[in-house]
Enzyme design. Sequence first.
Site, PDB file in Angstrom:
ATOM      1  N   TRP A   1      45.000  -3.752 -12.970  1.00  0.00           N
ATOM      2  CA  TRP A   1      44.307  -4.903 -13.562  1.00  0.00           C
ATOM      3  C   TRP A   1      45.202  -5.613 -14.568  1.00  0.00           C
ATOM      4  O   TRP A   1      45.187  -6.847 -14.668  1.00  0.00           O
ATOM      5  CB  TRP A   1      43.018  -4.451 -14.246  1.00  0.00           C
ATOM      6  CG  TRP A   1      41.824  -4.487 -13.345  1.00  0.00           C
ATOM      7  CD1 TRP A   1      41.221  -3.426 -12.737  1.00  0.00           C
ATOM      8  CD2 TRP A   1      41.104  -5.656 -12.919  1.00  0.00           C
ATOM      9  NE1 TRP A   1      40.176  -3.866 -11.965  1.00  0.00           N
ATOM     10  CE2 TRP A   1      40.070  -5.217 -12.060  1.00  0.00           C
ATOM     11  CE3 TRP A   1      41.234  -7.020 -13.185  1.00  0.00           C
ATOM     12  CZ2 TRP A   1      39.167  -6.104 -11.467  1.00  0.00           C
ATOM     13  CZ3 TRP A   1      40.326  -7.898 -12.589  1.00  0.00           C
ATOM     14  CH2 TRP A   1      39.322  -7.445 -11.745  1.00  0.00           C
TER      15      TRP A   1
ATOM     16  N   TRP B   1      33.024 -18.501 -24.349  1.00  0.00           N
ATOM     17  CA  TRP B   1      33.853 -17.315 -24.219  1.00  0.00           C
ATOM     18  C   TRP B   1      35.154 -17.425 -24.984  1.00  0.00           C
ATOM     19  O   TRP B   1      35.733 -16.423 -25.420  1.00  0.00           O
ATOM     20  CB  TRP B   1      34.135 -17.020 -22.735  1.00  0.00           C
ATOM     21  CG  TRP B   1      34.945 -18.075 -22.005  1.00  0.00           C
ATOM     22  CD1 TRP B   1      34.454 -19.095 -21.251  1.00  0.00           C
ATOM     23  CD2 TRP B   1      36.380 -18.198 -21.961  1.00  0.00           C
ATOM     24  NE1 TRP B   1      35.489 -19.855 -20.739  1.00  0.00           N
ATOM     25  CE2 TRP B   1      36.675 -19.329 -21.158  1.00  0.00           C
ATOM     26  CE3 TRP B   1      37.424 -17.487 -22.525  1.00  0.00           C
ATOM     27  CZ2 TRP B   1      37.980 -19.742 -20.906  1.00  0.00           C
ATOM     28  CZ3 TRP B   1      38.731 -17.897 -22.280  1.00  0.00           C
ATOM     29  CH2 TRP B   1      39.000 -19.013 -21.476  1.00  0.00           C
TER      30      TRP B   1
ATOM     31  N   ASN C   1      36.196   0.208 -23.340  1.00  0.00           N
ATOM     32  CA  ASN C   1      36.181  -0.891 -22.372  1.00  0.00           C
ATOM     33  C   ASN C   1      34.780  -1.216 -21.867  1.00  0.00           C
ATOM     34  O   ASN C   1      34.439  -2.383 -21.679  1.00  0.00           O
ATOM     35  CB  ASN C   1      37.088  -0.555 -21.185  1.00  0.00           C
ATOM     36  CG  ASN C   1      37.235  -1.734 -20.243  1.00  0.00           C
ATOM     37  OD1 ASN C   1      37.705  -2.797 -20.641  1.00  0.00           O
ATOM     38  ND2 ASN C   1      36.814  -1.578 -18.997  1.00  0.00           N
TER      39      ASN C   1
ATOM     40  N   TRP D   1      37.973 -11.898 -20.600  1.00  0.00           N
ATOM     41  CA  TRP D   1      36.886 -12.748 -21.089  1.00  0.00           C
ATOM     42  C   TRP D   1      36.388 -13.693 -19.996  1.00  0.00           C
ATOM     43  O   TRP D   1      35.190 -13.901 -19.838  1.00  0.00           O
ATOM     44  CB  TRP D   1      37.319 -13.517 -22.334  1.00  0.00           C
ATOM     45  CG  TRP D   1      37.098 -12.713 -23.577  1.00  0.00           C
ATOM     46  CD1 TRP D   1      37.991 -11.888 -24.205  1.00  0.00           C
ATOM     47  CD2 TRP D   1      35.868 -12.609 -24.313  1.00  0.00           C
ATOM     48  NE1 TRP D   1      37.399 -11.292 -25.287  1.00  0.00           N
ATOM     49  CE2 TRP D   1      36.106 -11.713 -25.388  1.00  0.00           C
ATOM     50  CE3 TRP D   1      34.619 -13.182 -24.184  1.00  0.00           C
ATOM     51  CZ2 TRP D   1      35.112 -11.384 -26.312  1.00  0.00           C
ATOM     52  CZ3 TRP D   1      33.624 -12.861 -25.109  1.00  0.00           C
ATOM     53  CH2 TRP D   1      33.874 -11.970 -26.151  1.00  0.00           C
TER      54      TRP D   1
ATOM     55  N   TRP E   1      27.642 -25.062 -23.986  1.00  0.00           N
ATOM     56  CA  TRP E   1      27.698 -23.931 -24.913  1.00  0.00           C
ATOM     57  C   TRP E   1      26.942 -24.254 -26.200  1.00  0.00           C
ATOM     58  O   TRP E   1      26.846 -25.408 -26.622  1.00  0.00           O
ATOM     59  CB  TRP E   1      29.149 -23.580 -25.245  1.00  0.00           C
ATOM     60  CG  TRP E   1      29.965 -23.169 -24.060  1.00  0.00           C
ATOM     61  CD1 TRP E   1      31.017 -23.845 -23.513  1.00  0.00           C
ATOM     62  CD2 TRP E   1      29.816 -21.983 -23.278  1.00  0.00           C
ATOM     63  NE1 TRP E   1      31.519 -23.164 -22.427  1.00  0.00           N
ATOM     64  CE2 TRP E   1      30.801 -22.008 -22.264  1.00  0.00           C
ATOM     65  CE3 TRP E   1      28.939 -20.902 -23.333  1.00  0.00           C
ATOM     66  CZ2 TRP E   1      30.946 -20.997 -21.328  1.00  0.00           C
ATOM     67  CZ3 TRP E   1      29.074 -19.886 -22.388  1.00  0.00           C
ATOM     68  CH2 TRP E   1      30.069 -19.942 -21.400  1.00  0.00           C
TER      69      TRP E   1
ATOM     70  N   GLU F   1      43.545   0.640 -13.383  1.00  0.00           N
ATOM     71  CA  GLU F   1      43.469  -0.115 -14.631  1.00  0.00           C
ATOM     72  C   GLU F   1      44.839  -0.701 -14.988  1.00  0.00           C
ATOM     73  O   GLU F   1      44.932  -1.803 -15.536  1.00  0.00           O
ATOM     74  CB  GLU F   1      42.956   0.776 -15.765  1.00  0.00           C
ATOM     75  CG  GLU F   1      41.538   1.290 -15.562  1.00  0.00           C
ATOM     76  CD  GLU F   1      40.531   0.159 -15.414  1.00  0.00           C
ATOM     77  OE1 GLU F   1      40.620  -0.834 -16.176  1.00  0.00           O
ATOM     78  OE2 GLU F   1      39.648   0.259 -14.541  1.00  0.00           O
TER      79      GLU F   1
END
Length: 474
Positions: free
Chosen positions: A275, A356, A338, A379, A303, A272
């Site tokens: 990431w 988003w 998360n 996102w 959208w 993590e």
Amino acid sequence: MTTASPSIVWFRKDRRLSDHPALHAAIDRGGPIILLYILESDTGRAHGGANGVWLHHSLGELKADIENRGGRLILRAGAAAAVIDAVIKETGADAVFWNRRYFKPDRDRDAQIKDTLTARGLSVESFKGNLLVEPWEVKTKTGTPYRVFTPFWRAAKDGLEVADPLPAPTTLDGFDGALASDDLDGWGLLPTRPDWGSKMLDYHTPGEAAAQARLADFLDGPIEDYAEGRDRPDKDLTSRLSPHLAHGEISPRQIWDACKDNETTSYKFLSEIGWREFSYSLLFYNPELATKNFNPNYEAMAWDHDDQAFEAWTTGQTGYPFVDAGMRQLWATGWMHNRVRMVVASFLIKHLMIDWRDGEDWFWDTLLEADLASNAASWQWVAGTGADAAPYFRVFNPFGQGEKFDPNGDYVRQWVPELAALPNKYLQQPWTAPDDVLDKSGIELGRDYPEPIVDHKEARERVLAAYKAARAGN
């Protein structure tokens, strides 16, 4: 005997005294040190509201910690170049130290400041203090940045040599002359909305000492079950270090060092951290990561701009308990588990078909740890528009996720208490409960809790068609 001129240490998102390379370099240089924090007025995107809550208290903790060591934290607001120039003129400082940052507008400002000051004969040095590996240190064999996490992290770890974290100074040689500092309360970082922000610190404690305590508590037990239990929001098995890490109250090097003796247990947790490193690499090479699709194939995505649906999502009134629990947790605490973040993001994008970027902006305002790199990359991952993204056809089932990761309903019952009396069988899908079960539980759908604002199956079919059309149009 010649006394060294003062040095400036410019604090940014590295509000700690331990493992602070810039501070360490200033101490090694000798002479008085001016510890400076600037509330920058020329950064473009202002910090979010929740972020301001943490910043206010984080600075208070840093200020007290510095004073306990004989120093003083100087607070100034304004354009960074102008503030630093003013402090140099007021103190005669001839050296400036800082830890590097990686967003292009920030890098450009830092480079301009460094060029201007070095041209005037000052010494300016920057350091790696906020990442394990800097973006330019990890590239493919062809010299390009990685676009997929797994090979990025493999390459990063293969070449990783992590030095021991630097200790915090026991004393600080502060500047003795008169030097004005802003009043922290006068910065207005705390929100004025009476229904929001005041209770966030019931769940979190800002500051370096709290960060170290939180890491120690995590390593003392929860990390043993992290790999298996990290997806369970009903259990306290995550580190909750994200606000501390985002605000620089603890460094990734300190986390790595604390975990290195138990690499097998720590493997999933340290990935993590990987990431986060990958997200910063993405932002470094793609400065529009928060505003533009990383994958241009989705620029034609149609959208839906539905203000009513967006408000239902932000207030936790979608009719899907697992989604609503997450959004209410975020509003109350400034933090969200998360696994739930992925589900609520998927719901906004793929059930409501809302851009988003609207979700990213909401998280930017309400997350205590709002971080441009991690927020934008995450996102885009959920949207399927980013690097190493989940495929566009992956649509999280909001009630299926709740049944799997909140099997006893403890998480939903905590944050959606109006459903507390509902049996587990119907908790994640209250609209399926028979009338007599709803009556016995004291629930009238549409009055006590909303009906689902969209049908899962229909929403899934709609968004898949929209993604296919967007791809076909490119």
